[in-house]
Design a protein around this motif. Structure first.
Motif, PDB file in Angstrom:
ATOM      1  N   ILE A 106      22.356  33.486   7.438  1.00 48.38           N
ATOM      2  CA  ILE A 106      22.190  32.311   6.577  1.00 48.38           C
ATOM      3  C   ILE A 106      23.079  31.155   7.042  1.00 48.38           C
ATOM      4  N   GLU A 107      23.550  31.248   8.296  1.00 49.33           N
ATOM      5  CA  GLU A 107      24.485  30.253   8.823  1.00 49.33           C
ATOM      6  C   GLU A 107      23.896  28.839   8.752  1.00 49.33           C
ATOM      7  N   GLN A 108      22.689  28.663   9.282  1.00 50.86           N
ATOM      8  CA  GLN A 108      22.111  27.322   9.316  1.00 50.86           C
ATOM      9  C   GLN A 108      21.774  26.834   7.914  1.00 50.86           C
ATOM     10  N   ASP A 109      21.367  27.775   7.070  1.00 49.82           N
ATOM     11  CA  ASP A 109      21.053  27.443   5.679  1.00 49.82           C
ATOM     12  C   ASP A 109      22.301  26.921   4.961  1.00 49.82           C
ATOM     13  N   ALA A 110      23.421  27.601   5.184  1.00 44.50           N
ATOM     14  CA  ALA A 110      24.671  27.203   4.523  1.00 44.50           C
ATOM     15  C   ALA A 110      25.154  25.855   5.040  1.00 44.50           C
ATOM     16  N   MET A 111      25.075  25.660   6.365  1.00 41.08           N
ATOM     17  CA  MET A 111      25.498  24.379   6.937  1.00 41.08           C
ATOM     18  C   MET A 111      24.631  23.240   6.393  1.00 41.08           C
ATOM     19  N   THR A 112      23.325  23.518   6.285  1.00 40.68           N
ATOM     20  CA  THR A 112      22.406  22.495   5.780  1.00 40.68           C
ATOM     21  C   THR A 112      22.753  22.133   4.342  1.00 40.68           C
ATOM     22  N   GLU A 113      23.114  23.129   3.558  1.00 40.52           N
ATOM     23  CA  GLU A 113      23.412  22.863   2.149  1.00 40.52           C
ATOM     24  C   GLU A 113      24.693  22.036   1.996  1.00 40.52           C
ATOM     25  N   VAL A 114      25.695  22.310   2.828  1.00 42.11           N
ATOM     26  CA  VAL A 114      26.913  21.486   2.792  1.00 42.11           C
ATOM     27  C   VAL A 114      26.551  20.034   3.108  1.00 42.11           C
ATOM     28  N   GLY A 115      25.745  19.854   4.146  1.00 45.06           N
ATOM     29  CA  GLY A 115      25.323  18.497   4.509  1.00 45.06           C
ATOM     30  C   GLY A 115      24.488  17.854   3.432  1.00 45.06           C
ATOM     31  N   ASN A 116      23.610  18.640   2.846  1.00 40.93           N
ATOM     32  CA  ASN A 116      22.740  18.151   1.782  1.00 40.93           C
ATOM     33  C   ASN A 116      23.557  17.550   0.638  1.00 40.93           C
ATOM     34  N   VAL A 117      24.565  18.280   0.199  1.00 41.85           N
ATOM     35  CA  VAL A 117      25.388  17.834  -0.929  1.00 41.85           C
ATOM     36  C   VAL A 117      26.198  16.599  -0.545  1.00 41.85           C
ATOM     37  N   MET A 118      26.810  16.634   0.622  1.00 42.97           N
ATOM     38  CA  MET A 118      27.715  15.543   1.002  1.00 42.97           C
ATOM     39  C   MET A 118      26.935  14.254   1.337  1.00 42.97           C
ATOM     40  N   LEU A 119      25.890  14.388   2.125  1.00 42.80           N
ATOM     41  CA  LEU A 119      25.153  13.195   2.554  1.00 42.80           C
ATOM     42  C   LEU A 119      24.400  12.558   1.393  1.00 42.80           C
TER      43      LEU A 119
END
Lengths: 204, 115
Positions: A106-119
């Motif tokens: 779920i590495e890419q999923d987790a990274m995407t979610e961090v970006g999703n929230v911040m951006l």
């Protein structure tokens, strides 16, 4: 290629992003269970090639979460992390909440979610202050060197380079937020900032 | 039912909800279209819906779900925190909850089911 922003426009943009990233830091802190330290946002207009140099040495692997937005001007917001920190970020975000999961799966999923929230927090500040709603596509992730992360754009295209260094207090993870706009969108951004500053339209 | 194109987000929200309500059964959907299929086969009492998804966005999917399940509370749980977006969600009678997914967000969601 003649679009430039004057000192007052740069100052206004810095303040808009300062508010946006402040909101983003609060959201990111909640997601990552840590205090987020932020540098003062610094707005520059660079070519893609110059922006790539700012992000780091060619060849070093990075993760870039890309959030495309469309509205009175269009672009991509990017959240960029060093590649070697990715599994640590996943462990922090998902480790306790999803026990038993293979975190690398779920590495890419987790990274995407961090970006999703911040951006999204940054874009919301831009939207609210400029009075323009942006349509957002689902975020995506790129892995590669700085040129890959910035996209396959013409290297002398201009981008708004919003440089914010953030650092998670206990885990010592740092990264950058970058907004990439082409020349046409830069004109739109400049017009929107002028409206915010109360400048007459003919000065756009 | 949790509708989110991020599997990790579904797992985190599921974990937080099951901590408080271990007897609940959670149904996952990775898109609005899948959610509309699943509710025809699974009775649901509460829906958490992401907003930014490929295909139908969360509000479009929520409005379509409400046609099928008019009495079921639906929350839009999203990182898209633009005031205009929040306004459209609330005008449509949905509950807006901002990401990130935290224990507080899960509690707010659970409360919609009277729990």
């Amino acid at each position: 290629m003649t679009v430039q922003l004057d000192a007052e426009q740069i100052d206004a943009l810095s303040e808009i992003f300062n508010i946006g990233v402040g909101k983003a830091a609060a959201a990111m802190g909640a997601l990552m269970h840590d205090e987020v330290l932020l540098s003062v946002p610094h707005v520059s207009i660079f070519t893609v090639s110059e922006a790539a140099q700012q992000l780091g040495a060619a060849g070093s692997t990075m993760y870039g979460v890309r959030q495309p937005f469309r509205g009175t001007f269009n672009g991509d917001a990017l959240l960029i992390f060093p590649g070697h920190k990715s599994l640590e970020i996943v462990r922090i975000v998902a480790g306790q909440s999803v026990p038993g999961e293979d975190l690398s799966a779920i590495e890419q999923d987790a990274m995407t979610e961090v970006g999703n929230v911040m951006l999204n927090a940054c874009i919301a500040a831009l939207s609210d202050l400029l009075g323009n709603e942006f349509q957002l596509s689902p975020p995506s992730i790129d892995v590669g060197d700085s040129r890959t992360i910035l996209g396959t754009r013409i290297q002398n295209h201009l981008v708004v380079f919003l440089h914010i260094r953030f650092e998670l207090l206990t885990s010592q993870i740092e990264g950058f937020v970058v907004f990439v706009l082409n020349t046409t969108s830069l004109e739109g951004l400049r017009a929107a900032v002028n409206r915010l500053l109360g400048r007459p339209a003919e000065m756009d | 039912m949790i509708v989110d194109d991020s599997r990790m987000s579904r797992l985190i929200l599921q974990g937080l909800i099951l901590q408080a309500h271990p007897q609940w059964t959670i149904v996952h959907a990775s898109s609005g279209e899948e959610a509309l299929q699943l509710v025809r086969e699974n009775p649901v009492d509460l829906v958490s819906m992401d907003f930014n998804m490929a295909g139908m966005n969360g509000l479009e999917a929520a409005l379509a779900l409400r046609e099928i399940l008019p009495a079921v509370p639906i929350a839009i749980l999203t990182a898209n925190v633009q005031t205009a977006v929040q306004g459209r969600i609330e005008e449509a009678g949905m509950v807006f909850i901002a990401k990130p997914i935290t224990a507080s967000a899960a509690t707010q969601l659970s409360a919609l089911a009277g729990a």
